[in-house]
Design a protein around this motif. Structure first.
Motif, PDB file in Angstrom:
ATOM      1  N   PHE A  56       0.819  -1.215   0.000  1.00  8.57           N
ATOM      2  CA  PHE A  56       0.000   0.000   0.000  1.00  8.57           C
ATOM      3  C   PHE A  56       0.852   1.264   0.000  1.00  8.57           C
ATOM      4  CE2 PHE A  56      -2.451  -3.331   2.204  1.00  8.57           C
ATOM      5  CZ  PHE A  56      -3.426  -3.508   1.230  1.00  8.57           C
ATOM      6  N   HIS A  57       2.051   1.171  -0.512  1.00 12.26           N
ATOM      7  CA  HIS A  57       2.958   2.322  -0.531  1.00 12.26           C
ATOM      8  C   HIS A  57       2.451   3.347  -1.551  1.00 12.26           C
ATOM      9  CE1 HIS A  57       6.656   4.651  -0.906  1.00 12.26           C
ATOM     10  NE2 HIS A  57       6.963   4.156   0.287  1.00 12.26           N
ATOM     11  N   SER A  58       1.995   4.477  -1.048  1.00  8.67           N
ATOM     12  CA  SER A  58       1.338   5.492  -1.893  1.00  8.67           C
ATOM     13  C   SER A  58       2.219   5.969  -3.031  1.00  8.67           C
ATOM     14  CB  SER A  58       0.919   6.694  -1.049  1.00  8.67           C
ATOM     15  OG  SER A  58      -0.068   6.330  -0.136  1.00  8.67           O
ATOM     16  N   SER A  62       1.346   5.451  -6.872  1.00  3.53           N
ATOM     17  CA  SER A  62       1.134   6.649  -7.680  1.00  3.53           C
ATOM     18  C   SER A  62       2.031   6.660  -8.909  1.00  3.53           C
ATOM     19  CB  SER A  62       1.374   7.904  -6.844  1.00  3.53           C
ATOM     20  OG  SER A  62       0.379   8.015  -5.853  1.00  3.53           O
ATOM     21  N   HIS A  82      -7.684   5.908  -7.128  1.00  4.51           N
ATOM     22  CA  HIS A  82      -8.734   5.816  -6.107  1.00  4.51           C
ATOM     23  C   HIS A  82      -8.252   4.990  -4.914  1.00  4.51           C
ATOM     24  CE1 HIS A  82     -12.271   7.916  -7.516  1.00  4.51           C
ATOM     25  NE2 HIS A  82     -12.074   7.442  -8.739  1.00  4.51           N
ATOM     26  N   HIS A  83      -7.541   3.912  -5.186  1.00  8.92           N
ATOM     27  CA  HIS A  83      -7.002   3.059  -4.126  1.00  8.92           C
ATOM     28  C   HIS A  83      -6.041   3.860  -3.235  1.00  8.92           C
ATOM     29  CE1 HIS A  83      -5.630  -0.622  -2.217  1.00  8.92           C
ATOM     30  NE2 HIS A  83      -4.389  -0.290  -2.496  1.00  8.92           N
ATOM     31  N   VAL A  84      -5.165   4.639  -3.868  1.00 13.48           N
ATOM     32  CA  VAL A  84      -4.217   5.462  -3.105  1.00 13.48           C
ATOM     33  C   VAL A  84      -4.981   6.494  -2.282  1.00 13.48           C
ATOM     34  CG1 VAL A  84      -2.369   7.183  -3.277  1.00 13.48           C
ATOM     35  CG2 VAL A  84      -2.301   5.134  -4.701  1.00 13.48           C
ATOM     36  N   TYR A  85      -5.956   7.143  -2.890  1.00 10.44           N
ATOM     37  CA  TYR A  85      -6.713   8.181  -2.181  1.00 10.44           C
ATOM     38  C   TYR A  85      -7.462   7.609  -0.980  1.00 10.44           C
ATOM     39  CZ  TYR A  85      -9.951  11.922  -1.129  1.00 10.44           C
ATOM     40  OH  TYR A  85     -10.657  12.893  -0.483  1.00 10.44           O
ATOM     41  N   GLU A  86      -8.023   6.407  -1.130  1.00  4.38           N
ATOM     42  CA  GLU A  86      -8.740   5.783  -0.010  1.00  4.38           C
ATOM     43  C   GLU A  86      -7.820   5.546   1.179  1.00  4.38           C
ATOM     44  OE1 GLU A  86     -10.402   2.251  -1.695  1.00  4.38           O
ATOM     45  OE2 GLU A  86     -11.816   3.368  -2.945  1.00  4.38           O
ATOM     46  N   ARG A  87      -6.559   5.285   0.909  1.00  2.00           N
ATOM     47  CA  ARG A  87      -5.601   4.994   1.971  1.00  2.00           C
ATOM     48  C   ARG A  87      -4.850   6.241   2.445  1.00  2.00           C
ATOM     49  NH1 ARG A  87      -5.632   0.030   3.014  1.00  2.00           N
ATOM     50  NH2 ARG A  87      -3.691  -0.119   4.156  1.00  2.00           N
ATOM     51  N   ASP A  88      -4.777   7.259   1.585  1.00  2.43           N
ATOM     52  CA  ASP A  88      -4.008   8.459   1.914  1.00  2.43           C
ATOM     53  C   ASP A  88      -4.746   9.681   1.383  1.00  2.43           C
ATOM     54  OD1 ASP A  88      -2.179  10.477   2.365  1.00  2.43           O
ATOM     55  OD2 ASP A  88      -0.597   9.614   1.109  1.00  2.43           O
ATOM     56  N   SER A  91      -2.813  12.598  -0.408  1.00  2.00           N
ATOM     57  CA  SER A  91      -2.044  12.380  -1.627  1.00  2.00           C
ATOM     58  C   SER A  91      -2.563  13.276  -2.749  1.00  2.00           C
ATOM     59  CB  SER A  91      -2.102  10.908  -2.063  1.00  2.00           C
ATOM     60  OG  SER A  91      -1.463  10.757  -3.316  1.00  2.00           O
TER      61      SER A  91
END
Length: 134
Positions: A56-58, A62, A82-88, A91
């Protein structure tokens, strides 16, 4: 890498990986060098190795999404953004990626909303300002 001497930077990252095969920075940097050199298959392979170390490394996600976007694989890129945004939620790269894809799809109102989110996270985020002005 910052000096844009990508072949030399690639050699450095390869040395890092010889010394420490579990180096997230090594795999991510190698992927970025390969991407800049137009060696996309190798870039994806390196990014995937980095993501096996830190799923899950943003930043790595990215970078992978950005490369997918550049290659015209917009839906895959959007899914990762979207996956990155949900976790961070901070970002700006992910938020901008979503906005850029929505703009490409001519979904301007939604894209503008995502630009505004990027600017709320970072009011000086020039990519968000540029897209908002388009």
């Amino acid at each position: 890498f910052a000096a844009q001497k990508f072949p030399e930077a690639l050699e450095c990252f390869q040395t890092v990986l010889e010394l420490s095969p579990g180096s997230l920075t090594g795999w991510s940097g190698q992927g970025s060098c390969y991407a800049k050199l137009g060696r996309t298959d190798e870039a994806f392979s390196a990014y995937d190795k980095a993501l096996r170390l830190a799923p899950f490394h943003s930043q790595v996600l990215s970078r992978k999404a950005g490369l997918l976007f550049e290659l015209g694989k917009f839906e895959e890129a959007l899914e990762i953004y979207h996956h990155v945004y949900e976790r961070d939620l901070t970002s700006t790269f992910a938020v901008f990626g979503i906005a850029r894809e929505l703009e490409r799809q001519k979904r301007y109102d939604e894209g503008l909303s995502w630009c505004q989110k990027a600017l709320e996270v970072n009011p000086r985020y020039t990519h968000g300002l540029n897209l908002k002005g388009v």
